[in-house]
Design a protein around this motif. Structure first.
Motif, PDB file in Angstrom:
ATOM      1  N   LEU A 125      -9.778  11.279   8.804  1.00  0.00           N
ATOM      2  CA  LEU A 125      -8.971  10.714   7.720  1.00  0.00           C
ATOM      3  C   LEU A 125      -8.965   9.187   7.800  1.00  0.00           C
ATOM      4  O   LEU A 125      -9.032   8.494   6.778  1.00  0.00           O
ATOM      5  CB  LEU A 125      -7.549  11.268   7.795  1.00  0.00           C
ATOM      6  CG  LEU A 125      -6.561  10.848   6.702  1.00  0.00           C
ATOM      7  CD1 LEU A 125      -5.607  11.985   6.379  1.00  0.00           C
ATOM      8  CD2 LEU A 125      -5.758   9.616   7.122  1.00  0.00           C
ATOM      9  N   MET A 126      -8.917   8.670   9.032  1.00  0.00           N
ATOM     10  CA  MET A 126      -8.908   7.221   9.243  1.00  0.00           C
ATOM     11  C   MET A 126     -10.166   6.579   8.668  1.00  0.00           C
ATOM     12  O   MET A 126     -10.121   5.486   8.084  1.00  0.00           O
ATOM     13  CB  MET A 126      -8.807   6.937  10.746  1.00  0.00           C
ATOM     14  CG  MET A 126      -8.759   5.478  11.109  1.00  0.00           C
ATOM     15  SD  MET A 126      -7.157   4.744  10.710  1.00  0.00           S
ATOM     16  CE  MET A 126      -7.401   3.079  11.345  1.00  0.00           C
ATOM     17  N   THR A 159       1.259   9.883  11.276  1.00  0.00           N
ATOM     18  CA  THR A 159       2.649   9.718  10.854  1.00  0.00           C
ATOM     19  C   THR A 159       2.742   9.590   9.341  1.00  0.00           C
ATOM     20  O   THR A 159       3.669  10.131   8.717  1.00  0.00           O
ATOM     21  CB  THR A 159       3.254   8.470  11.520  1.00  0.00           C
ATOM     22  OG1 THR A 159       3.184   8.614  12.941  1.00  0.00           O
ATOM     23  CG2 THR A 159       4.710   8.289  11.104  1.00  0.00           C
ATOM     24  N   ALA A 160       1.792   8.885   8.730  1.00  0.00           N
ATOM     25  CA  ALA A 160       1.803   8.719   7.275  1.00  0.00           C
ATOM     26  C   ALA A 160       1.698  10.066   6.565  1.00  0.00           C
ATOM     27  O   ALA A 160       2.389  10.320   5.576  1.00  0.00           O
ATOM     28  CB  ALA A 160       0.653   7.812   6.849  1.00  0.00           C
ATOM     29  N   VAL A 161       0.847  10.952   7.059  1.00  0.00           N
ATOM     30  CA  VAL A 161       0.724  12.293   6.473  1.00  0.00           C
ATOM     31  C   VAL A 161       1.996  13.091   6.703  1.00  0.00           C
ATOM     32  O   VAL A 161       2.524  13.727   5.783  1.00  0.00           O
ATOM     33  CB  VAL A 161      -0.493  13.034   7.066  1.00  0.00           C
ATOM     34  CG1 VAL A 161      -0.468  14.507   6.671  1.00  0.00           C
ATOM     35  CG2 VAL A 161      -1.787  12.396   6.598  1.00  0.00           C
ATOM     36  N   LEU A 209      -4.818   8.828   0.084  1.00  0.00           N
ATOM     37  CA  LEU A 209      -3.552   8.391   0.684  1.00  0.00           C
ATOM     38  C   LEU A 209      -3.455   6.864   0.674  1.00  0.00           C
ATOM     39  O   LEU A 209      -2.413   6.301   0.310  1.00  0.00           O
ATOM     40  CB  LEU A 209      -3.454   8.916   2.113  1.00  0.00           C
ATOM     41  CG  LEU A 209      -2.228   8.487   2.923  1.00  0.00           C
ATOM     42  CD1 LEU A 209      -0.953   9.084   2.322  1.00  0.00           C
ATOM     43  CD2 LEU A 209      -2.375   8.904   4.385  1.00  0.00           C
ATOM     44  N   ALA A 210      -4.542   6.187   1.043  1.00  0.00           N
ATOM     45  CA  ALA A 210      -4.531   4.723   1.085  1.00  0.00           C
ATOM     46  C   ALA A 210      -4.351   4.119  -0.298  1.00  0.00           C
ATOM     47  O   ALA A 210      -3.703   3.076  -0.450  1.00  0.00           O
ATOM     48  CB  ALA A 210      -5.831   4.211   1.712  1.00  0.00           C
ATOM     49  N   ALA A 211      -4.916   4.763  -1.325  1.00  0.00           N
ATOM     50  CA  ALA A 211      -4.825   4.236  -2.688  1.00  0.00           C
ATOM     51  C   ALA A 211      -3.460   4.491  -3.310  1.00  0.00           C
ATOM     52  O   ALA A 211      -2.900   3.628  -3.993  1.00  0.00           O
ATOM     53  CB  ALA A 211      -5.916   4.857  -3.555  1.00  0.00           C
ATOM     54  N   VAL A 212      -2.900   5.675  -3.092  1.00  0.00           N
ATOM     55  CA  VAL A 212      -1.633   6.062  -3.728  1.00  0.00           C
ATOM     56  C   VAL A 212      -0.441   5.541  -2.951  1.00  0.00           C
ATOM     57  O   VAL A 212       0.582   5.141  -3.525  1.00  0.00           O
ATOM     58  CB  VAL A 212      -1.562   7.595  -3.873  1.00  0.00           C
ATOM     59  CG1 VAL A 212      -0.214   8.016  -4.456  1.00  0.00           C
ATOM     60  CG2 VAL A 212      -2.698   8.102  -4.753  1.00  0.00           C
ATOM     61  N   VAL A 213      -0.540   5.550  -1.627  1.00  0.00           N
ATOM     62  CA  VAL A 213       0.573   5.096  -0.770  1.00  0.00           C
ATOM     63  C   VAL A 213       0.052   3.950   0.106  1.00  0.00           C
ATOM     64  O   VAL A 213      -0.248   4.152   1.291  1.00  0.00           O
ATOM     65  CB  VAL A 213       1.107   6.249   0.105  1.00  0.00           C
ATOM     66  CG1 VAL A 213       2.390   5.828   0.811  1.00  0.00           C
ATOM     67  CG2 VAL A 213       1.328   7.506  -0.705  1.00  0.00           C
ATOM     68  N   SER A 272       1.343   1.626   1.650  1.00  0.00           N
ATOM     69  CA  SER A 272       2.104   1.370   2.879  1.00  0.00           C
ATOM     70  C   SER A 272       1.578   2.197   4.047  1.00  0.00           C
ATOM     71  O   SER A 272       1.820   1.859   5.216  1.00  0.00           O
ATOM     72  CB  SER A 272       3.586   1.679   2.658  1.00  0.00           C
ATOM     73  OG  SER A 272       3.772   3.041   2.290  1.00  0.00           O
ATOM     74  N   ALA A 273       0.837   3.281   3.737  1.00  0.00           N
ATOM     75  CA  ALA A 273       0.289   4.125   4.794  1.00  0.00           C
ATOM     76  C   ALA A 273      -0.749   3.384   5.623  1.00  0.00           C
ATOM     77  O   ALA A 273      -1.004   3.744   6.781  1.00  0.00           O
ATOM     78  CB  ALA A 273      -0.339   5.382   4.191  1.00  0.00           C
TER      79      ALA A 273
END
Length: 466
Positions: A37-38, A265-267, A251-255, A257-258
């Motif tokens: 994911l990273m 932790t972000a997930v 996740l990076a595009a929508v949130v 702050s993640a």
């Protein structure tokens, strides 16, 4: 469940079992975790739009997985660990060179996983940063010592658990208020250098499995069809890695702050009161991936020493001791680099390409083109045998291929002149083409081993084209 008895030696036919479908869950689940994911977040973090990031990830995963699946198909046919077979190209002693690269890459990825799991474990347990990293190392060690069968069973369970958690995470991301704007096709920008970097990073992730992917197919019966082994491995790895990388990019595009938090932790934070349950699955997924790295780092390390000492079998005590040393080394690196992790992770992800891709090209050309699957198993373990101690031609090809890709390289501390001119790091393509072509040309006159006898008993010759 018994502790695995075999290590670097040939797996006798009467001990072979299982079907190729087992490979799907091993490679699907090992990619369905937050280290992959990273990788998916890196393009968006560098300013590339989500749409172009997804295209780059798709191209990189589909291309890189071809080569790792081609390595996997060797396992049932030869019945030996992947890097033992490299002795046929490099010599029994010479194989130590790519083996050292393999061990280094595996230990560094174990260290990276330990850092990624630090904060999720701290959310689950009252431990310090360093203690969390040590816990990851200890659990990885315990599973790795048990070995092959537990790894496959864990893969089956984690395929289910991780699919549920990360599938639900995708739904929760898409329900965010910021999702419509972030997912709009025109959102974000495009940069050719970053786009090519995303492709290279995704390809690097799947290509990185090449040196040890056959370790997990070598117990399959020898009569398993090559295409079955190839495609079950391919789809398992490609779907798992692409799914997780795409989730990371989304996740990076929508949130946004993640990006400032660790991905695990972000997930988990998406699940609200169920965050700790999600964190547990996230942690288990990373530990499973770490086990693959440890198991194969152990196999490669043993292969190095066994070549010089002519060791054919490793006792369980020695196996446990060596795995413990590798785990300790990975934990020490993780503790030392944990606060400069972003640069460290990006560099090892790309850096391994420079050293492993030429090996991959050499190995695949030798297996599928030059020898066409014909190998003497006995001679893979004998420095006085047909493969010799050192294969100077292969080492020249390997060294020349690495040097030849230097102008295409781009790291945080170095950028080759061709990489500057092109605007992207395409060294992985240059490495594949250069090493494969040079090896083929250097071995055009190699005598065929097609007259070798079919494998009899536990060792001898493997003689059947893949």
């Amino acid at each position: 469940m018994k502790i695995e008895q075999r290590s670097i030696e040939f797996v006798p036919h009467n001990e072979r079992y299982g079907r190729p479908r087992r490979l799907f869950t091993v490679w699907f689940s090992s990619n369905l975790q937050v280290t992959a994911l990273m990788v998916g977040t890196l393009g968006v973090a560098a300013g590339l739009s989500l749409a172009w990031t997804l295209v780059g990830l798709l191209v990189g995963c589909l291309l890189g997985t071809i080569f790792m699946a081609a390595h996997s198909a060797q396992g049932p046919h030869l019945g030996v660990p992947q890097m033992i077979q490299s002795r046929a190209q490099f010599g029994v002693f010479g194989a130590a060179i790519p083996l050292l690269v393999m061990v280094t890459a595996a230990v560094l990825f174990m260290a990276a996983s330990g850092v990624l799991m630090r904060d999720p474990l701290k959310a689950l347990l009252a431990v310090s940063d360093n203690q969390a990293i040590l816990i990851v190392g200890a659990l990885t060690f315990l599973i790795g010592v048990v070995g092959y069968e537990l790894i496959h069973r864990l893969g089956a369970w984690m395929s289910l658990l991780s699919s549920v958690v990360f599938g639900a995470a995708l739904v929760l991301i898409l329900l965010q208020a910021s999702a419509p704007d972030a997912l709009h096709v025109d959102a974000g920008g495009f940069s050719m250098p970053v786009f090519n970097l995303v492709i290279a990073q995704a390809a690097s992730w799947t290509l990185g499995y090449g040196p040890y992917v056959a370790d997990y197919s070598r117990y399959l019966p020898a009569d398993v069809r090559t295409r079955d082994t190839f495609w079950t491995t391919y789809f398992g790895c490609a779907l798992g890695s692409l799914g997780m990388m795409a989730l990371g990019a989304t996740l990076a595009a929508v949130v946004p702050s993640a990006l400032g938090a660790d991905p695990g932790t972000a997930v988990a934070n998406l699940f609200g009161p169920w965050a700790k349950a999600a964190l547990l699955v996230v942690a288990l997924g990373v530990i499973q991936y770490n086990v693959l790295c440890l198991y194969s780092a152990y196999m490669s390390t043993t292969t190095i020493f066994s070549g010089f000492a002519k060791v054919l079998q490793v006792r369980r005590g020695a196996k446990a001791g060596l795995m413990a040393l590798l785990s300790i080394l990975a934990c020490a690196i993780a503790v030392h680099t944990q606060y400069q992790f972003d640069t460290f992770f990006a560099d090892i992800l790309i850096g391994q390409l420079y050293l492993l891709i030429p090996w991959s090209a050499i190995n695949l050309v030798d297996y599928y083109v030059v020898r066409r699957g014909n190998y003497s198993i006995d001679d893979l373990y004998d420095a006085q045998g047909r493969y010799g101690r050192w294969n100077r031609k292969t080492m020249i090809v390997y060294g020349a291929s690495i040097i030849g890709t230097v102008p295409f390289m781009k790291l945080s501390f170095f950028e080759g002149y061709l990489a500057k001119w092109i605007g992207a790091d395409v060294s992985w393509i240059a490495g594949l083409v250069l090493a494969g072509l040079l090896y083929f040309l250097f071995h055009l006159k190699r005598p065929s081993s097609g007259q070798a006898q079919r494998l009899e008993g536990q060792t001898g010759h493997v003689n059947s084209a893949p």
